[in-house]
Design a protein around this motif. Structure first.
Motif, PDB file in Angstrom:
ATOM      1  N   SER A 153       0.915  -1.381  -0.015  1.00 19.02           N
ATOM      2  CA  SER A 153      -0.037  -0.251  -0.058  1.00 19.02           C
ATOM      3  C   SER A 153       0.910   1.364   0.016  1.00 19.02           C
ATOM      4  CB  SER A 153      -0.970  -0.039   1.294  1.00 19.02           C
ATOM      5  OG  SER A 153      -0.360   0.255   2.595  1.00 19.02           O
ATOM      6  N   TYR A 154       2.197   1.263   0.271  1.00 21.49           N
ATOM      7  CA  TYR A 154       3.114   2.512   0.311  1.00 21.49           C
ATOM      8  C   TYR A 154       3.594   2.375  -1.042  1.00 21.49           C
ATOM      9  CZ  TYR A 154       2.818   2.488   5.338  1.00 21.49           C
ATOM     10  OH  TYR A 154       2.041   2.610   6.666  1.00 21.49           O
ATOM     11  N   VAL A 155       3.258   1.700  -2.064  1.00 19.58           N
ATOM     12  CA  VAL A 155       3.814   1.684  -3.394  1.00 19.58           C
ATOM     13  C   VAL A 155       2.864   2.505  -4.449  1.00 19.58           C
ATOM     14  CG1 VAL A 155       4.635   0.313  -5.427  1.00 19.58           C
ATOM     15  CG2 VAL A 155       5.183  -0.485  -3.051  1.00 19.58           C
TER      16      VAL A 155
ATOM     17  N   GLN B  91      11.525   3.754  -9.726  1.00 20.50           N
ATOM     18  CA  GLN B  91      10.055   4.543  -9.613  1.00 20.50           C
ATOM     19  C   GLN B  91       9.881   4.815  -7.960  1.00 20.50           C
ATOM     20  OE1 GLN B  91       8.244   5.789 -12.008  1.00 20.50           O
ATOM     21  NE2 GLN B  91       7.492   7.020 -10.248  1.00 20.50           N
ATOM     22  N   VAL B  92      10.013   3.776  -7.192  1.00 14.63           N
ATOM     23  CA  VAL B  92      10.246   3.905  -5.565  1.00 14.63           C
ATOM     24  C   VAL B  92      10.932   4.839  -5.127  1.00 14.63           C
ATOM     25  CG1 VAL B  92      10.401   2.775  -3.293  1.00 14.63           C
ATOM     26  CG2 VAL B  92       9.003   1.590  -5.270  1.00 14.63           C
ATOM     27  N   ALA B  93      12.258   4.829  -5.761  1.00 18.23           N
ATOM     28  CA  ALA B  93      13.114   5.830  -5.095  1.00 18.23           C
ATOM     29  C   ALA B  93      12.719   7.079  -5.674  1.00 18.23           C
ATOM     30  CB  ALA B  93      14.625   5.408  -6.008  1.00 18.23           C
ATOM     31  N   THR B  94      12.242   7.144  -6.881  1.00 15.62           N
ATOM     32  CA  THR B  94      11.730   8.589  -7.325  1.00 15.62           C
ATOM     33  C   THR B  94      10.719   9.124  -6.662  1.00 15.62           C
ATOM     34  OG1 THR B  94      12.620   7.913  -9.396  1.00 15.62           O
ATOM     35  CG2 THR B  94      11.020   9.759  -9.445  1.00 15.62           C
ATOM     36  N   ASP B  95       9.626   8.350  -6.489  1.00 14.90           N
ATOM     37  CA  ASP B  95       8.629   8.771  -5.602  1.00 14.90           C
ATOM     38  C   ASP B  95       8.837   9.340  -4.233  1.00 14.90           C
ATOM     39  OD1 ASP B  95       6.808   7.981  -7.594  1.00 14.90           O
ATOM     40  OD2 ASP B  95       6.497   5.814  -6.759  1.00 14.90           O
ATOM     41  N   TYR B  96       9.765   8.516  -3.500  1.00 17.92           N
ATOM     42  CA  TYR B  96       9.866   8.785  -2.344  1.00 17.92           C
ATOM     43  C   TYR B  96      10.999  10.158  -1.912  1.00 17.92           C
ATOM     44  CZ  TYR B  96       6.960   5.621  -0.226  1.00 17.92           C
ATOM     45  OH  TYR B  96       5.725   5.024   0.237  1.00 17.92           O
TER      46      TYR B  96
ATOM     47  N   PRO C 264       6.623   8.778   9.902  1.00 17.93           N
ATOM     48  CA  PRO C 264       5.531   7.862   8.919  1.00 17.93           C
ATOM     49  C   PRO C 264       6.081   7.927   7.721  1.00 17.93           C
ATOM     50  CG  PRO C 264       4.340   9.272  10.656  1.00 17.93           C
ATOM     51  CD  PRO C 264       5.793   9.853  10.714  1.00 17.93           C
ATOM     52  N   LEU C 265       6.793   8.924   7.242  1.00 15.20           N
ATOM     53  CA  LEU C 265       7.420   8.967   5.585  1.00 15.20           C
ATOM     54  C   LEU C 265       8.556   8.232   5.752  1.00 15.20           C
ATOM     55  CD1 LEU C 265       6.898  10.007   2.886  1.00 15.20           C
ATOM     56  CD2 LEU C 265       7.849  12.006   3.621  1.00 15.20           C
ATOM     57  N   GLY C 266       9.544   7.943   6.846  1.00 16.04           N
ATOM     58  CA  GLY C 266      10.598   7.266   6.645  1.00 16.04           C
ATOM     59  C   GLY C 266      10.374   5.810   6.776  1.00 16.04           C
ATOM     60  N   GLN C 267       9.340   5.467   7.537  1.00 18.66           N
ATOM     61  CA  GLN C 267       8.579   4.270   7.559  1.00 18.66           C
ATOM     62  C   GLN C 267       7.889   3.619   6.336  1.00 18.66           C
ATOM     63  OE1 GLN C 267       8.641   1.682  10.490  1.00 18.66           O
ATOM     64  NE2 GLN C 267      10.557   2.906  10.536  1.00 18.66           N
ATOM     65  N   ALA C 268       7.255   4.724   5.603  1.00 18.00           N
ATOM     66  CA  ALA C 268       6.457   4.261   4.438  1.00 18.00           C
ATOM     67  C   ALA C 268       7.714   3.831   3.349  1.00 18.00           C
ATOM     68  CB  ALA C 268       5.614   5.431   3.951  1.00 18.00           C
ATOM     69  N   TYR C 269       8.581   4.719   3.245  1.00 15.95           N
ATOM     70  CA  TYR C 269       9.918   4.342   2.185  1.00 15.95           C
ATOM     71  C   TYR C 269      10.446   3.076   2.976  1.00 15.95           C
ATOM     72  CZ  TYR C 269      14.478   4.208   0.164  1.00 15.95           C
ATOM     73  OH  TYR C 269      15.401   3.793  -0.633  1.00 15.95           O
TER      74      TYR C 269
ATOM     75  N   ASN D 265      11.498  -2.082   0.740  1.00 13.24           N
ATOM     76  CA  ASN D 265      11.505  -3.519   0.995  1.00 13.24           C
ATOM     77  C   ASN D 265      10.785  -4.463  -0.172  1.00 13.24           C
ATOM     78  OD1 ASN D 265      13.369  -3.513   3.061  1.00 13.24           O
ATOM     79  ND2 ASN D 265      11.692  -3.518   4.899  1.00 13.24           N
ATOM     80  N   CYS D 266       9.587  -3.965  -0.482  1.00 13.16           N
ATOM     81  CA  CYS D 266       8.738  -4.249  -1.637  1.00 13.16           C
ATOM     82  C   CYS D 266       9.592  -4.568  -2.818  1.00 13.16           C
ATOM     83  CB  CYS D 266       7.523  -3.415  -1.754  1.00 13.16           C
ATOM     84  SG  CYS D 266       6.340  -3.743  -0.534  1.00 13.16           S
ATOM     85  N   ALA D 267      10.301  -3.297  -3.047  1.00 18.74           N
ATOM     86  CA  ALA D 267      11.296  -3.312  -4.369  1.00 18.74           C
ATOM     87  C   ALA D 267      12.202  -4.182  -4.162  1.00 18.74           C
ATOM     88  CB  ALA D 267      11.846  -1.977  -4.439  1.00 18.74           C
ATOM     89  N   ALA D 268      12.838  -4.334  -3.004  1.00 23.20           N
ATOM     90  CA  ALA D 268      13.922  -5.299  -2.357  1.00 23.20           C
ATOM     91  C   ALA D 268      13.501  -6.887  -2.997  1.00 23.20           C
ATOM     92  CB  ALA D 268      14.490  -5.394  -1.297  1.00 23.20           C
ATOM     93  N   ASN D 269      12.290  -6.960  -2.363  1.00 21.05           N
ATOM     94  CA  ASN D 269      11.603  -8.493  -2.574  1.00 21.05           C
ATOM     95  C   ASN D 269      11.410  -8.517  -4.217  1.00 21.05           C
ATOM     96  OD1 ASN D 269      11.567  -9.144  -0.028  1.00 21.05           O
ATOM     97  ND2 ASN D 269       9.396  -8.439   0.443  1.00 21.05           N
ATOM     98  N   TYR D 270      10.955  -7.603  -4.913  1.00 18.87           N
ATOM     99  CA  TYR D 270      10.651  -7.753  -6.308  1.00 18.87           C
ATOM    100  C   TYR D 270      12.046  -8.224  -6.917  1.00 18.87           C
ATOM    101  CZ  TYR D 270       9.407  -6.153 -11.091  1.00 18.87           C
ATOM    102  OH  TYR D 270       9.130  -6.121 -12.410  1.00 18.87           O
ATOM    103  N   ALA D 271      13.370  -7.561  -6.522  1.00 19.12           N
ATOM    104  CA  ALA D 271      14.665  -7.940  -7.236  1.00 19.12           C
ATOM    105  C   ALA D 271      14.916  -9.507  -6.723  1.00 19.12           C
ATOM    106  CB  ALA D 271      15.707  -6.907  -6.601  1.00 19.12           C
ATOM    107  N   PHE D 272      14.680  -9.829  -5.537  1.00 13.41           N
ATOM    108  CA  PHE D 272      14.930 -11.169  -5.191  1.00 13.41           C
ATOM    109  C   PHE D 272      14.132 -12.073  -6.199  1.00 13.41           C
ATOM    110  CE2 PHE D 272      16.160  -9.784  -0.730  1.00 13.41           C
ATOM    111  CZ  PHE D 272      17.680 -10.174  -0.784  1.00 13.41           C
TER     112      PHE D 272
END
Length: 474
Positions: A178-180, A240-245, A273-278, A283-290
């Protein structure tokens, strides 16, 4: 810039101005005296000014200029008082490397290398904007972001035994989709199982040298063993995750970030909250990479099976991240503290007995993979207790660039690069002539030198050296 020599390969920039800690650099005198080195050192000094940083800002011997943080940089921040920064992770979140071993020898493959490289090129989608056969809707992609490599194995792209040979089992939490953003979901919908371009590659290698006979035997390697190395990450999804945050932190934390020495160091307090969201989105992106590298490993197995038969063994040794931030515990000033460890172009290097090392490797330490590129060697090493004590369990991740991509295109010729690789009997296939020139061996530091430095310092131990026989690039 005042640089003090502490040891043969250890240098210090004492804290000055707004620096909260010293900067420590692991490298040789040749690098310290290189004018290009100063730009990356200035970035490291900037990192040392960030809130909550502990002990020192660190640079590995493959350090070079990056976005905000230098590539090859390591920094740890207190979880209560510190920050998390997208620039300290990089745009290709969980860019990483996996090393696989086969039951083939050089004699088995030497006359069929062209066929093998062509098969890998056929099975592995590569190049800028490349898409694969796996196209997922939002519901399916959400599962990937939570389950990582486990999703790939359950979906038939890999082996169950692979999971215990991946950093963190190939699945990091918290990872809340939901943070993506919708843009990230869109970019990630059709790029699973693709290599990408730039410095990403699939490389068929041969073990050329053994440094520790006992450890090599433990890993099932001997001189002449054929191995495969895969270098890729989270593709457009992670970017995109990096760009967004970066944008969200810039727009919503202006007061917090107003005194940054470099706007590319944009960050959020880790507990904000923004630190935790990023952190969760990262981690979602890390899981995508794995998941992505697990699928790529499966496609490479298929290529070997096509050329050498279904009975051919292609077994995973290990899969490591080298662009990530993780919450880990280390001793600081005599006390165990929870820290947000940023590794931007650095590999985790944990020693024997660490609970974070998979049980199958706990007695020897975490496997560490340091790749070269195309015409250069790559290495398998193991982590050490000294790394846990001195570098927040970190070591180098590669050779490190000495020539930017634009400069490479001006200086080098495509045909000369091909001829140089041909002279070394390396079979190369690439989607792009431009990529081959940008990633030519000349644009990187000497990987042998980088590895020797981390070995002599003791933050990882050499096991084996592999040389390339065939390469697929984007």
């Amino acid at each position: 810039m005042k640089i003090e020599r502490l040891d043969k390969y250890i240098w210090k920039i004492p804290k000055e101005g707004d620096m909260k800690v010293d900067a420590i650099i692991f490298t040789d005198a040749e690098s310290v005296n290189d004018p290009q080195f100063r730009e990356a050192m200035k970035q490291l000094m900037n990192v040392a000014t960030l809130p909550g940083i502990v002990k020192y800002a660190l640079a590995m011997p493959d350090i070079h200029w990056g976005y905000g943080f230098p590539i090859g940089g390591v920094a740890a921040f207190d979880v209560k008082e510190g920050i998390i920064s997208p620039g300290g992770v990089g745009f290709d979140i969980n860019c990483g490397v996996r090393l696989m071993k086969t039951d083939l020898t050089y004699e088995d493959v030497k006359d069929r290398m062209r066929s093998l490289v062509e098969a890998i090129y056929e099975f592995v989608p590569a190049g800028v904007g490349s898409t694969g056969d796996i196209v997922l809707g939002k519901k399916g992609l959400r599962k990937v972001l939570v389950e990582g490599a486990e999703w790939a194995v359950k979906s038939g792209y890999g082996l169950e035994e692979d999971l215990e040979r991946i950093e963190d089992g190939g699945k990091i939490h918290p990872a809340d989709p939901s943070y993506v953003s919708e843009e990230a979901f869109e970019r990630g919908s059709d790029e699973l199982g693709t290599l990408g371009a730039g410095n990403h590659f699939v490389e068929v290698q041969m073990v050329q040298e053994i440094y520790d006979e006992e450890l090599a035997e433990f890993f099932g390697l001997e001189i002449g063993t054929i191995t495969v190395m895969i270098h890729s990450g989270s593709r457009g999804f992670g970017h995109q995750v990096a760009t967004d945050y970066i944008r969200l932190m810039r727009d919503n934390l202006k007061e917090h970030n107003k005194n940054l020495p470099d706007k590319q160091l944009i960050n959020a307090p880790f507990e904000h909250p923004l630190g935790q969201a990023y952190y969760s989105a990262m981690n979602c992106a890390a899981n995508y990479a794995f998941a992505n590298r697990e699928i790529l490993g499966h496609l490479v197995r298929k290529a070997f099976w096509k050329v050498f038969g279904r009975d051919t063994r292609v077994d995973l040794i290990y899969d490591v991240a080298h662009n990530i931030a993780k919450v880990e515990e280390y001793e600081v000033d005599g006390k165990r503290r929870k820290l947000v460890v940023h590794r931007k172009g650095a590999t985790r290097s944990l020693g024997p007995g660490s609970e974070k090392v998979p049980s199958i490797y706990r007695e020897v330490g975490q496997p560490v993979i340091i790749p070269g590129d195309m015409g250069t060697a790559s290495y398998l090493l193991v982590g050490t207790k000294k790394a846990e004590e001195k570098t927040f369990g970190s070591t180098a991740h590669g050779a490190g660039r000495v020539l930017g991509r634009s400069a490479a295109l001006k200086k080098l010729d495509y045909r000369e690069v091909l001829d140089e690789l041909a002279e070394k009997n390396i079979v190369v296939m690439s989607k792009s002539k431009k990529t081959l020139v940008e990633e030519a061996p000349e644009v990187y530091k000497d990987v042998d030198r980088v590895v020797q430095i981390v070995h002599e310092i003791g933050i990882s131990r050499k096991v084996a050296r592999m040389i390339p026989l065939g390469v697929v690039k984007g």
